[in-house]
Design a protein around this motif. Structure first.
Motif, PDB file in Angstrom:
ATOM      1  N   GLY A 132     -20.560   4.662  22.817  1.00 19.67           N
ATOM      2  CA  GLY A 132     -20.203   3.238  22.861  1.00 19.67           C
ATOM      3  C   GLY A 132     -21.267   2.382  22.208  1.00 19.67           C
ATOM      4  N   LEU A 133     -21.256   2.376  20.875  1.00 12.29           N
ATOM      5  CA  LEU A 133     -22.214   1.538  20.143  1.00 12.29           C
ATOM      6  C   LEU A 133     -21.496   0.337  19.519  1.00 12.29           C
ATOM      7  N   SER A 134     -20.553   0.604  18.596  1.00 16.40           N
ATOM      8  CA  SER A 134     -19.934  -0.472  17.812  1.00 16.40           C
ATOM      9  C   SER A 134     -19.128  -1.429  18.686  1.00 16.40           C
ATOM     10  N   GLU A 135     -19.139  -2.689  18.258  1.00 18.65           N
ATOM     11  CA  GLU A 135     -18.360  -3.732  18.941  1.00 18.65           C
ATOM     12  C   GLU A 135     -17.580  -4.516  17.895  1.00 18.65           C
ATOM     13  N   GLY A 139     -21.399  -3.873  14.030  1.00 17.78           N
ATOM     14  CA  GLY A 139     -21.232  -2.515  13.505  1.00 17.78           C
ATOM     15  C   GLY A 139     -22.550  -2.060  12.916  1.00 17.78           C
ATOM     16  N   SER A 140     -22.732  -2.330  11.614  1.00 12.07           N
ATOM     17  CA  SER A 140     -23.997  -1.954  10.971  1.00 12.07           C
ATOM     18  C   SER A 140     -25.165  -2.682  11.622  1.00 12.07           C
ATOM     19  N   ASP A 141     -24.934  -3.935  11.969  1.00 11.70           N
ATOM     20  CA  ASP A 141     -25.990  -4.722  12.608  1.00 11.70           C
ATOM     21  C   ASP A 141     -25.922  -4.482  14.119  1.00 11.70           C
ATOM     22  N   LYS A 162     -16.218  -2.492  23.377  1.00  9.38           N
ATOM     23  CA  LYS A 162     -16.647  -1.577  22.318  1.00  9.38           C
ATOM     24  C   LYS A 162     -15.429  -1.257  21.470  1.00  9.38           C
ATOM     25  N   ILE A 163     -15.678  -0.900  20.215  1.00  8.23           N
ATOM     26  CA  ILE A 163     -14.535  -0.611  19.341  1.00  8.23           C
ATOM     27  C   ILE A 163     -14.818   0.644  18.511  1.00  8.23           C
ATOM     28  N   TRP A 164     -13.759   1.238  18.006  1.00  5.26           N
ATOM     29  CA  TRP A 164     -13.810   2.485  17.214  1.00  5.26           C
ATOM     30  C   TRP A 164     -14.382   3.631  18.043  1.00  5.26           C
ATOM     31  N   THR A 165     -14.175   3.569  19.355  1.00  4.02           N
ATOM     32  CA  THR A 165     -14.803   4.564  20.228  1.00  4.02           C
ATOM     33  C   THR A 165     -13.995   5.868  20.189  1.00  4.02           C
ATOM     34  N   SER A 166     -14.524   6.838  19.451  1.00  4.77           N
ATOM     35  CA  SER A 166     -13.819   8.111  19.270  1.00  4.77           C
ATOM     36  C   SER A 166     -13.654   8.811  20.613  1.00  4.77           C
ATOM     37  N   GLY A 167     -12.439   9.262  20.865  1.00  7.01           N
ATOM     38  CA  GLY A 167     -12.174  10.116  22.025  1.00  7.01           C
ATOM     39  C   GLY A 167     -12.379   9.473  23.387  1.00  7.01           C
ATOM     40  N   HIS A 215      -3.831   9.371  17.542  1.00 11.57           N
ATOM     41  CA  HIS A 215      -4.650   8.509  18.385  1.00 11.57           C
ATOM     42  C   HIS A 215      -6.012   9.163  18.504  1.00 11.57           C
ATOM     43  N   HIS A 216      -6.982   8.583  17.829  1.00 13.97           N
ATOM     44  CA  HIS A 216      -8.303   9.183  17.824  1.00 13.97           C
ATOM     45  C   HIS A 216      -9.342   8.207  18.375  1.00 13.97           C
ATOM     46  N   PHE A 217      -9.317   6.969  17.856  1.00 15.65           N
ATOM     47  CA  PHE A 217     -10.292   6.056  18.438  1.00 15.65           C
ATOM     48  C   PHE A 217      -9.653   4.894  19.184  1.00 15.65           C
ATOM     49  N   ASN A 218     -10.528   4.087  19.812  1.00 19.76           N
ATOM     50  CA  ASN A 218     -10.061   3.142  20.827  1.00 19.76           C
ATOM     51  C   ASN A 218     -10.891   1.872  20.840  1.00 19.76           C
ATOM     52  N   ARG A 365     -18.407   6.152   9.490  1.00 22.33           N
ATOM     53  CA  ARG A 365     -18.844   6.597  10.817  1.00 22.33           C
ATOM     54  C   ARG A 365     -20.295   7.095  10.771  1.00 22.33           C
ATOM     55  N   GLY A 366     -21.000   6.827  11.853  1.00 25.79           N
ATOM     56  CA  GLY A 366     -22.392   7.302  11.934  1.00 25.79           C
ATOM     57  C   GLY A 366     -23.336   6.558  11.005  1.00 25.79           C
ATOM     58  N   GLY A 367     -22.937   5.368  10.544  1.00 24.20           N
ATOM     59  CA  GLY A 367     -23.787   4.599   9.615  1.00 24.20           C
ATOM     60  C   GLY A 367     -23.186   4.627   8.222  1.00 24.20           C
ATOM     61  N   GLU A 370     -24.085   2.299   2.547  1.00 20.67           N
ATOM     62  CA  GLU A 370     -25.023   1.241   2.124  1.00 20.67           C
ATOM     63  C   GLU A 370     -26.216   1.183   3.078  1.00 20.67           C
ATOM     64  N   ILE A 371     -25.922   1.285   4.377  1.00 20.10           N
ATOM     65  CA  ILE A 371     -27.001   1.223   5.374  1.00 20.10           C
ATOM     66  C   ILE A 371     -27.921   2.441   5.225  1.00 20.10           C
ATOM     67  N   LEU A 372     -27.312   3.611   5.023  1.00 23.48           N
ATOM     68  CA  LEU A 372     -28.126   4.831   4.881  1.00 23.48           C
ATOM     69  C   LEU A 372     -29.032   4.733   3.657  1.00 23.48           C
TER      70      LEU A 372
HETATM   71  C1  LIG Z   1     -13.728   7.681  12.050  1.00 25.96           C
HETATM   72  C2  LIG Z   1     -14.691   6.758  12.725  1.00 25.96           C
HETATM   73  C3  LIG Z   1     -15.154   7.066  13.991  1.00 25.96           C
HETATM   74  C4  LIG Z   1     -16.041   6.194  14.638  1.00 25.96           C
HETATM   75  N1  LIG Z   1     -16.459   6.505  15.906  1.00 25.96           N
HETATM   76  C5  LIG Z   1     -17.293   5.667  16.550  1.00 25.96           C
HETATM   77  C6  LIG Z   1     -17.703   5.946  17.888  1.00 25.96           C
HETATM   78  O1  LIG Z   1     -17.307   6.957  18.481  1.00 25.96           O
HETATM   79  N2  LIG Z   1     -18.518   5.073  18.507  1.00 25.96           N
HETATM   80  C7  LIG Z   1     -18.979   3.940  17.896  1.00 25.96           C
HETATM   81  O2  LIG Z   1     -19.744   3.203  18.505  1.00 25.96           O
HETATM   82  N3  LIG Z   1     -18.597   3.631  16.628  1.00 25.96           N
HETATM   83  C8  LIG Z   1     -17.764   4.464  15.951  1.00 25.96           C
HETATM   84  N4  LIG Z   1     -17.359   4.159  14.669  1.00 25.96           N
HETATM   85  C9  LIG Z   1     -17.760   2.888  14.079  1.00 25.96           C
HETATM   86  C10 LIG Z   1     -18.793   3.005  12.974  1.00 25.96           C
HETATM   87  O3  LIG Z   1     -20.034   3.378  13.492  1.00 25.96           O
HETATM   88  C11 LIG Z   1     -18.811   1.649  12.251  1.00 25.96           C
HETATM   89  O4  LIG Z   1     -17.585   1.529  11.564  1.00 25.96           O
HETATM   90  C12 LIG Z   1     -19.959   1.526  11.283  1.00 25.96           C
HETATM   91  O5  LIG Z   1     -21.191   1.479  11.941  1.00 25.96           O
HETATM   92  C13 LIG Z   1     -19.817   0.261  10.407  1.00 25.96           C
HETATM   93  O6  LIG Z   1     -19.628  -0.872  11.177  1.00 25.96           O
HETATM   94  P1  LIG Z   1     -18.403  -1.872  10.882  1.00 25.96           P
HETATM   95  O7  LIG Z   1     -17.150  -1.079  10.828  1.00 25.96           O
HETATM   96  O8  LIG Z   1     -18.492  -2.989  11.853  1.00 25.96           O
HETATM   97  O9  LIG Z   1     -18.662  -2.406   9.407  1.00 25.96           O
HETATM   98  P2  LIG Z   1     -19.683  -3.556   8.961  1.00 25.96           P
HETATM   99  O10 LIG Z   1     -21.010  -3.327   9.571  1.00 25.96           O
HETATM  100  O11 LIG Z   1     -19.032  -4.868   9.182  1.00 25.96           O
HETATM  101  O12 LIG Z   1     -19.791  -3.269   7.415  1.00 25.96           O
HETATM  102  C14 LIG Z   1     -18.758  -3.619   6.485  1.00 25.96           C
HETATM  103  C15 LIG Z   1     -19.258  -3.272   5.088  1.00 25.96           C
HETATM  104  O13 LIG Z   1     -20.433  -4.047   4.778  1.00 25.96           O
HETATM  105  C16 LIG Z   1     -21.517  -3.193   4.424  1.00 25.96           C
HETATM  106  N5  LIG Z   1     -22.776  -3.725   4.973  1.00 25.96           N
HETATM  107  C17 LIG Z   1     -22.995  -4.174   6.234  1.00 25.96           C
HETATM  108  N6  LIG Z   1     -24.280  -4.548   6.377  1.00 25.96           N
HETATM  109  C18 LIG Z   1     -24.892  -4.322   5.191  1.00 25.96           C
HETATM  110  C19 LIG Z   1     -26.235  -4.481   4.714  1.00 25.96           C
HETATM  111  N7  LIG Z   1     -27.196  -4.957   5.497  1.00 25.96           N
HETATM  112  N8  LIG Z   1     -26.499  -4.123   3.429  1.00 25.96           N
HETATM  113  C20 LIG Z   1     -25.520  -3.620   2.620  1.00 25.96           C
HETATM  114  N9  LIG Z   1     -24.232  -3.456   3.019  1.00 25.96           N
HETATM  115  C21 LIG Z   1     -23.924  -3.794   4.281  1.00 25.96           C
HETATM  116  C22 LIG Z   1     -21.202  -1.861   5.068  1.00 25.96           C
HETATM  117  O14 LIG Z   1     -21.833  -0.792   4.381  1.00 25.96           O
HETATM  118  C23 LIG Z   1     -19.685  -1.805   4.956  1.00 25.96           C
HETATM  119  O15 LIG Z   1     -19.303  -1.327   3.692  1.00 25.96           O
HETATM  120  C24 LIG Z   1     -16.476   5.004  14.001  1.00 25.96           C
HETATM  121  C25 LIG Z   1     -16.004   4.702  12.718  1.00 25.96           C
HETATM  122  C26 LIG Z   1     -15.120   5.555  12.086  1.00 25.96           C
HETATM  123  C27 LIG Z   1     -14.637   5.187  10.713  1.00 25.96           C
END
Ligand SMILES: Cc1cc2nc3c(=O)[nH]c(=O)nc-3n(C[C@H](O)[C@H](O)[C@H](O)COP(=O)(O)OP(=O)(O)OC[C@H]3O[C@@H](n4cnc5c(N)ncnc54)[C@H](O)[C@@H]3O)c2cc1C
Length: 383
Positions: A132-135, A139-141, A162-167, A215-218, A365-367, A370-372
């Motif tokens: 439960g990380l993303s909201e 997301g990235s932030d 929380k959003i995109w919470t797999s499983g 149905h994979h994420f929630n 997923r997992g970052g 661009e962030i990586l």
């Molecule tokens: C299949 C799948 C499973 C997932 N499962 C989980 C889970 O189990 N638990 C969980 O917590 N999350 C889960 N996630 C969420 C995932 O971690 C987020 O989608 C991811 O961290 C990106 O966040 P966001 O979707 O809010 O995109 P954003 O952060 O809004 O990004 C949108 C776009 O902007 C770019 N961007 C954002 N910030 C920057 C920056 N500083 N510099 C350059 N580019 C930038 C990004 O690279 C991206 O292309 C899952 C996602 C997927 C697709």
């Protein structure tokens, strides 16, 4: 620019014996019809029964101490099990997060009581965890998460979503990143990790369907959820540091370049009679890249085994690995005339459809990529 070097790890003989054992097990399971190979099963292939079987074989919690139900084997032996499960396209999603990161997290930061309570069940494949990380607005932030936990007596009261919470719809618990102190000058401070029982009153789990219809994420909504104070992991306010430590485990494993491996195997099978030099070169390139990624991933596993935190190398494996998973799809489409459909009778068409429809998530997923790349550039001193 700084150098990035990874140790050259060779698998010990024991690990190769283990490979034979797991292949025999998987072949038998497949023949008995317990699964059909699919792409991306570490996220989408849920089978509690299969996870319990893997636990019964002693292939979960492999590196953990025996006193917590683990098997005290090496990270390299675990690597072999992981890659064989992925190569077979076996349904491993139920236990994946727990075995990969919740267990190591609890071993490192959990209380003795948490370790005794959760680790043996994890190692048996009987308890499942969500991340439960993303909201919706984070997301990235990630440090901007706004789910809050407020202390009330000996309980935390959690509110947020929380959003995109797999499983989450299958999992028993969610490792939840929450804000336990108001945002101060540094937003990375005041965050904590909580073990949240997903069956607790006040939790609503809403499905978000994939393009495949699965149905994979929630979305997980928490309204005044009461959590006992002993369910905090590690130190209050240290959630950011602890979450980062999890990421090296999360980003560098073979699942980051093997999600579409069952498609590659089927492609090679289909081309086995082909005389096309073009096809041979294209497949040869894919196999060579696979070998390189595997070497890198093994190098990271070696560093993790030494107690190091190779975040930059892990980010590199994930970036290159997810690009590679997409490349397999491209090459497969170029080399074989296809009519991809998840319901296709031809296994090539079905695997191709699964890969295409899951692919948009690989680099998110997992970052995100661009962030990586930002992490890698900073780590190498070029940003
Ligand atoms: C299949 C799948 C499973 C997932 N499962 C989980 C889970 O189990 N638990 C969980 O917590 N999350 C889960 N996630 C969420 C995932 O971690 C987020 O989608 C991811 O961290 C990106 O966040 P966001 O979707 O809010 O995109 P954003 O952060 O809004 O990004 C949108 C776009 O902007 C770019 N961007 C954002 N910030 C920057 C920056 N500083 N510099 C350059 N580019 C930038 C990004 O690279 C991206 O292309 C899952 C996602 C997927 C697709």
């Amino acid at each position: 620019m700084k150098e990035l070097t990874l140790p050259n790890i060779e698998l010990p003989e024991d690990a190769e014996f283990l490979r034979k054992e797991i292949r025999e097990f998987l072949n038998k399971e497949r023949k008995q019809g317990s699964f059909e190979p699919k792409c991306d099963t570490w996220l989408g292939g849920y089978s509690a029964e299969f996870s319990r079987k893997i636990g019964h074989q002693g292939w979960l919690g492999m590196t953990w101490p025996k006193k917590y139900g683990g098997h005290e084997r090496s990270a390299l032996e675990r690597f072999v099990v992981t890659e064989e499960l992925l190569a077979a396209g076996a349904p491993v999603a139920a236990h994946w997060f727990g075995d990969r990161q919740t267990g190591p997290l609890l071993l490192r930061y959990g209380t003795e009581e948490q370790k005794q309570r959760f680790l043996p069940l994890l190692a048996k494949g009987e308890i499942y965890f969500a991340i439960g990380l993303s909201e919706p607005n984070s997301g990235s932030d990630l440090a901007s998460v706004s789910t809050r936990a407020k202390k009330s007596g000996n309980k935390w009261i959690v509110n947020g979503s929380k959003i995109w919470t797999s499983g989450a719809h299958h999992a028993h618990y969610m490792i939840t990143l929450v804000r336990t102190a108001p945002v101060g000058d540094k937003k990375h401070e005041g965050l904590s990790q909580i073990l949240l029982d997903l069956s607790a009153p006040g939790i609503t789990i809403r499905p978000i369907h994939l393009m495949t219809g699965e149905h994979h994420f929630n979305e997980v909504i928490m309204e005044d959820v009461e959590v006992s104070e002993d369910m905090i992991i590690g130190k209050e306010g240290e959630g950011w540091k602890q979450s980062l430590a999890e990421l090296a485990y999360e980003r560098s494993g073979p699942e980051r370049f093997m999600s579409t491996y069952p498609l590659l195997e089927e492609l090679v099978r289909r081309l086995s009679d082909s005389d096309s030099d073009y096809a041979k070169i294209a497949v040869g390139r894919l196999v060579a890249r696979l070998w390189t990624l595997r070497k890198m991933s093994l190098g990271v596993a070696g560093l993790l085994e030494q107690g190091k935190s190779p975040e930059i190398a892990a980010a590199l494996v994930k970036d290159l690995g997810t690009e590679y998973e997409n490349e397999i799809i491209k090459v497969a489409r170029l080399l074989i005339p296809s009519n991809p459909s998840v319901t296709a009778e031809s296994s090539f068409d079905a695997l191709l459809a699964q890969a295409i429809l899951h692919a948009p998530g690989f680099t998110l997923r997992g970052g995100t990529t661009e962030i990586l790349r930002g992490i890698i550039a900073r780590g190498l001193g070029v940003r």
